[in-house]
Design a protein around this motif. Structure first.
Motif, short mmCIF file in Angstrom:
data_model
loop_
_atom_site.label_atom_id
_atom_site.label_comp_id
_atom_site.label_asym_id
_atom_site.label_seq_id
_atom_site.Cartn_x
_atom_site.Cartn_y
_atom_site.Cartn_z
N THR A 13 0.82 -1.14 -0.12
CA THR A 13 -0.01 -0.07 -0.13
C THR A 13 0.91 1.18 0.01
O THR A 13 0.35 2.24 -0.52
N PHE A 14 2.03 1.17 0.63
CA PHE A 14 3.05 2.44 0.69
C PHE A 14 3.44 2.61 -0.68
O PHE A 14 3.37 3.76 -0.97
N GLY A 15 3.51 1.59 -1.60
CA GLY A 15 3.97 2.07 -2.86
C GLY A 15 2.85 2.59 -3.64
O GLY A 15 3.07 3.66 -4.56
N VAL A 16 1.63 2.20 -3.42
CA VAL A 16 0.58 2.80 -4.23
C VAL A 16 0.60 4.36 -3.51
O VAL A 16 0.18 5.23 -4.55
N GLU A 17 0.54 4.42 -2.30
CA GLU A 17 0.42 5.85 -2.00
C GLU A 17 1.66 6.71 -2.39
O GLU A 17 1.39 7.86 -2.78
N THR A 18 2.82 6.33 -2.35
CA THR A 18 4.13 6.87 -3.15
C THR A 18 3.97 7.33 -4.17
O THR A 18 4.08 8.46 -4.82
N PHE A 19 3.37 6.48 -5.37
CA PHE A 19 3.08 6.73 -6.77
C PHE A 19 2.16 8.04 -6.99
O PHE A 19 2.38 8.86 -7.72
N LYS A 20 1.07 7.84 -6.26
CA LYS A 20 0.23 8.90 -6.20
C LYS A 20 0.65 10.28 -5.62
O LYS A 20 0.36 11.19 -6.21
N ASN A 21 1.21 10.17 -4.60
CA ASN A 21 1.89 11.45 -4.07
C ASN A 21 2.72 12.16 -4.82
O ASN A 21 2.90 13.43 -4.97
N ARG A 22 3.89 11.16 -5.22
CA ARG A 22 5.05 11.63 -5.93
C ARG A 22 4.83 12.13 -7.35
O ARG A 22 5.28 13.08 -7.68
N PHE A 23 4.19 11.19 -7.87
CA PHE A 23 4.16 11.15 -9.45
C PHE A 23 2.64 11.46 -9.85
O PHE A 23 2.32 11.44 -11.07
N ASN A 24 1.59 11.45 -9.15
CA ASN A 24 0.19 11.54 -9.55
C ASN A 24 -0.23 10.48 -10.54
O ASN A 24 -0.75 10.50 -11.49
N ILE A 25 0.44 9.03 -10.31
CA ILE A 25 0.25 7.80 -10.95
C ILE A 25 -0.54 6.84 -10.22
O ILE A 25 -0.15 6.61 -9.09
#
Length: 414
Positions: free
Chosen positions: A182-194
């Motif tokens: 889940t941390f990876g999902v959140e990271t992509f959303k927060n850092r790259f809007n992906i």
């Protein structure tokens, strides 16, 4: 589809390699033809029609080792020669990848952590160049990222840090990102809007695993462990984040000469054996030489880790950081109790919240209460069986091949 997998090494026991094998099983099951390009095929029976050994992709190739040293460990005053080298060497690698893609008529690519973690710089950059040149769709299976590894992938040179940021992870329009927590999902959303896809690590809960057989009945005896002794299992490589010093401390605090800690992994990934030597000092200082068993050589003689789990009483897993935690689910599959540290950033939000019965500690601290709870389980074989069965049911629900099949069916569509 014809799917091409690019990976640094396969056939070994590290998490990326093990999980890739499961993806291969499922991709074949749902009808795809799979081709592999790898820097190493460790204990892997190569099929030369589908498997291509390309040593330049190995983490231990001369060029890869040199790049890591000059980028992160022993940087020169001027970073330009390194960056020039990576650009030129990645061109060579990308050209070989292009020949492979054309020869095998690849429809879609899968990059196994090579486009996420800069542990093989030229390999990751080459994959990017390959995608820019061919426009092929690609799934990047992102297990962990450089910003999660503390100072490991931080250079003294801004130019190198910028280069890493520009290439890892792979951010191109035709990329699908599969992350393992889940941390990876959140990271992509927060850092790259992906929007990345969460694909948990899984096990085949339909196979017989971790049970005594005629072939493995002497496994513990071969390690010097007698029938009246109890084996706790540390089924990990010897690297600092695995928290093996906590497992050794547990053996010390339980104060029972009949208890043995079996450490199955090798120290190949431990830089200069620094951590391994610290463990040796700890074992010496605590006078535990007769209770700590280094089993890497013996494990290699067995078909897989199933033989290791077959005769252990419980497993220790006091990691401080994991991208997911294969050994946790593996222990659940083997129906063994597990003692775990609340490792970051994954354990509670992706695994611990599912309802497993464990003894969990915080920050690697063995409290009097947690030691007693572990002792109550270790010395009660009936309780071990009950916990094993209970956790197995939960594991099958959340971390089975059926879950993976559903995820991959969606990801691998043109």
């Amino acid at each position: 589809m014809r799917i091409g997998i690019i990976i640094g090494r396969i056939g070994g026991v590290d998490g990326v390699a093990l999980e890739t094998e499961k993806w291969i099983d499922i991709l074949k099951k749902i009808g795809h033809e799979v081709f592999i390009m790898s820097g190493e095929f460790e204990s892997w029976q190569m099929d030369y029609e589908h498997d291509y050994l390309f040593p330049a992709l190995s983490f231990f190739s001369a060029e890869a080792e040199w790049e890591q040293r000059k980028a992160f460990f022993e940087p020169d005053k001027d970073p330009t020669p390194l960056l020039d080298h990576v650009e030129k060497w990645s061109d060579v690698i990308a050209q070989e990848m292009l020949k492979w893609v054309n020869d095998k008529k690849i429809d879609m690519l899968l990059s196994e952590n090579a486009s996420a973690l800069p542990c093989q710089l030229s390999m990751g950059v080459a994959i990017k160049k390959l995608i820019l040149k061919t426009g092929l769709p690609i799934v990047t299976h992102d297990h962990d990222f450089h910003w999660e590894r503390g100072e490991r992938y931080v250079s003294v040179h801004k130019e190198i840090n910028d280069y890493v940021d520009n290439n890892f992870p792979l951010l191109l329009p035709n990329v699908k990102h599969a992350v393992i927590n889940t941390f990876g999902v959140e990271t992509f959303k927060n850092r790259f809007n992906i929007d990345a896809t969460l694909v948990p690590n899984v096990m085949d809960f339909n196979r017989v695993y971790g049970v005594p057989t005629p072939e493995n009945k002497f496994f513990l005896k071969d390690l010097g462990i007698t029938d009246d002794e109890i084996a706790l299992l540390q089924v990990t490589r010897i690297v600092r984040r695995k928290g093996i010093e906590t497992a050794i401390s547990l053996i010390d605090k339980l104060d029972d000469k009949k208890l043995k800690l079996v450490i199955t992994g090798n120290n190949n990934d431990d830089e200069n054996k620094e951590y391994y030597n610290e463990l040796i000092d700890q074992i010496h200082d605590l006078n535990l030489s007769n209770q700590i068993v280094w089993a890497a050589d013996k494990v290699l003689d067995h078909k897989d880790l199933s033989d290791v789990y077959a005769h252990g009483r419980a497993a220790t897993y006091f990691s401080t950081y994991e991208g997911f935690g294969n050994a946790f689910v593996e222990t659940i599959l083997a129906k063994k109790p597990i003692f775990v540290n609340n490792y970051k950033p994954v354990y509670m939000q992706d695994i611990g919240n599912k309802g497993f019965e464990t003894v969990m500690i915080e920050d690697g601290v063995l409290t009097t209460e947690s030691i007693q709870q572990m002792s109550d389980i270790i010395y009660n074989p009936k309780r071990c069986l009950e916990i094993g069965e209970y956790n197995f049911t939960i594991g099958k629900k959340y971390f089975s091949y059926e879950v993976l099949e559903e995820k991959l069916s969606s990801l691998f569509q043109l």
